[in-house]
Design an enzyme around this catalytic site. Structure first.
Site, PDB file in Angstrom:
ATOM      1  N   GLN A  65     -14.104   2.698   1.295  1.00 30.33           N
ATOM      2  CA  GLN A  65     -13.314   2.513   0.097  1.00 30.33           C
ATOM      3  C   GLN A  65     -13.014   3.615  -0.801  1.00 30.33           C
ATOM      4  OE1 GLN A  65     -15.616  -0.437  -2.077  1.00 30.33           O
ATOM      5  NE2 GLN A  65     -13.937  -0.809  -3.470  1.00 30.33           N
ATOM      6  N   ASP A  70       0.811  -1.314   0.159  1.00 30.12           N
ATOM      7  CA  ASP A  70      -0.125   0.081   0.047  1.00 30.12           C
ATOM      8  C   ASP A  70       0.759   1.299   0.144  1.00 30.12           C
ATOM      9  OD1 ASP A  70      -3.223   0.557   0.956  1.00 30.12           O
ATOM     10  OD2 ASP A  70      -1.758   2.085   1.355  1.00 30.12           O
ATOM     11  N   HIS A 110     -10.396  -5.030  -2.929  1.00 29.35           N
ATOM     12  CA  HIS A 110      -9.006  -5.339  -2.510  1.00 29.35           C
ATOM     13  C   HIS A 110      -9.091  -5.639  -0.953  1.00 29.35           C
ATOM     14  CE1 HIS A 110      -9.721  -1.043  -2.428  1.00 29.35           C
ATOM     15  NE2 HIS A 110      -8.975  -1.037  -1.285  1.00 29.35           N
ATOM     16  N   ASN A 119     -12.800  -2.799   2.743  1.00 32.12           N
ATOM     17  CA  ASN A 119     -13.622  -1.575   3.012  1.00 32.12           C
ATOM     18  C   ASN A 119     -14.534  -1.751   1.955  1.00 32.12           C
ATOM     19  OD1 ASN A 119     -12.007  -0.534   5.100  1.00 32.12           O
ATOM     20  ND2 ASN A 119     -10.615   0.244   3.676  1.00 32.12           N
ATOM     21  N   HIS A 121      -7.037  -5.613   2.424  1.00 28.52           N
ATOM     22  CA  HIS A 121      -5.894  -5.043   2.952  1.00 28.52           C
ATOM     23  C   HIS A 121      -5.387  -6.205   4.096  1.00 28.52           C
ATOM     24  CE1 HIS A 121      -6.793  -0.618   2.274  1.00 28.52           C
ATOM     25  NE2 HIS A 121      -7.957  -1.243   2.177  1.00 28.52           N
TER      26      HIS A 121
HETATM   27  P1  DGP Z   1      -9.440   1.771   0.402  1.00 28.41           P
HETATM   28  O1  DGP Z   1      -9.468   2.873   0.885  1.00 28.41           O
HETATM   29  O2  DGP Z   1     -10.031   0.455   1.200  1.00 28.41           O
HETATM   30  O3  DGP Z   1     -10.286   1.946  -1.110  1.00 28.41           O
HETATM   31  O4  DGP Z   1      -8.102   1.298   0.207  1.00 28.41           O
HETATM   32  C1  DGP Z   1      -7.359   1.915  -1.092  1.00 28.41           C
HETATM   33  C2  DGP Z   1      -5.851   2.017  -1.024  1.00 28.41           C
HETATM   34  O5  DGP Z   1      -5.161   1.919  -2.033  1.00 28.41           O
HETATM   35  C3  DGP Z   1      -5.232   2.914   0.096  1.00 28.41           C
HETATM   36  O6  DGP Z   1      -5.003   2.227   1.332  1.00 28.41           O
HETATM   37  C4  DGP Z   1      -3.984   3.491  -0.498  1.00 28.41           C
HETATM   38  C5  DGP Z   1      -3.833   2.583  -1.582  1.00 28.41           C
HETATM   39  N1  DGP Z   1      -3.404   3.367  -2.843  1.00 28.41           N
HETATM   40  C6  DGP Z   1      -4.066   4.277  -3.795  1.00 28.41           C
HETATM   41  N2  DGP Z   1      -3.535   4.560  -4.846  1.00 28.41           N
HETATM   42  C7  DGP Z   1      -2.335   3.458  -4.794  1.00 28.41           C
HETATM   43  C8  DGP Z   1      -1.282   3.463  -5.669  1.00 28.41           C
HETATM   44  O7  DGP Z   1      -1.077   3.988  -6.953  1.00 28.41           O
HETATM   45  N3  DGP Z   1      -0.267   2.405  -5.393  1.00 28.41           N
HETATM   46  C9  DGP Z   1      -0.418   1.706  -4.464  1.00 28.41           C
HETATM   47  N4  DGP Z   1       0.276   1.017  -4.062  1.00 28.41           N
HETATM   48  N5  DGP Z   1      -1.586   2.031  -3.142  1.00 28.41           N
HETATM   49  C10 DGP Z   1      -2.360   2.597  -3.460  1.00 28.41           C
END
Ligand code: DGP
Length: 114
Positions: A94, A30, A100, A87, A102
């Site tokens: 979300q 993340d 996804h 989420n 976590h």
């Molecule tokens: P959610 O809030 O459950 O939809 O989680 C989305 C997650 O995705 C958040 O913890 C940050 C992560 N995230 C967003 N954009 C990127 C990205 O471009 N690369 C990576 N590795 N993670 C990302």
């Protein structure tokens, strides 16, 4: 379904720190880690959210959870414990509409969440 940042990661159009991959699943760190280990497990076949998942997705959902647990075991963090979270939609927090899981590990987590 509209394209998401995760679809771009699957297609290798943007970089990610990938830690696991198989035919159906990709896992990467993340960008905004909430624990020493914070990895996202995503299906390569996009499902927008858990709310949109269908009975035919049940096996894939199970595989995402099992892949997360296997990775925690591989890191030697499974016995101490870890948390998996999905989420869903606005109230669930979300932000990326490509389902996804976590995986959070490496610190003591609290309950209830904020
Ligand atoms: P959610 O809030 O459950 O939809 O989680 C989305 C997650 O995705 C958040 O913890 C940050 C992560 N995230 C967003 N954009 C990127 C990205 O471009 N690369 C990576 N590795 N993670 C990302």
């Amino acid at each position: 379904m509209t394209d998401t940042i995760f679809a771009k990661i699957i297609r290798r159009e943007i970089p990610a720190d990938i830690v696991y991959e198989d035919d159906e699943i990709l896992a990467f760190r993340d960008l905004n880690p909430q624990a020493p280990v914070h990895v996202l497990f995503i299906p390569k076949r996009a499902i927008a959210s858990l709310e949109k998942a269908e009975p035919g997705d049940a096996e894939l959902l199970g595989k995402l959870q099992l892949a997360a647990a296997a990775y925690a075991r591989e890191l030697g963090m499974a016995e101490d414990g870890f948390r998996t979270v999905i989420n869903c939609n606005t109230h669930g927090g979300q932000t990326v509409y490509h389902l996804h899981v976590h995986l959070l590990a490496g610190r003591h987590m609290h309950w209830p969440p904020g």
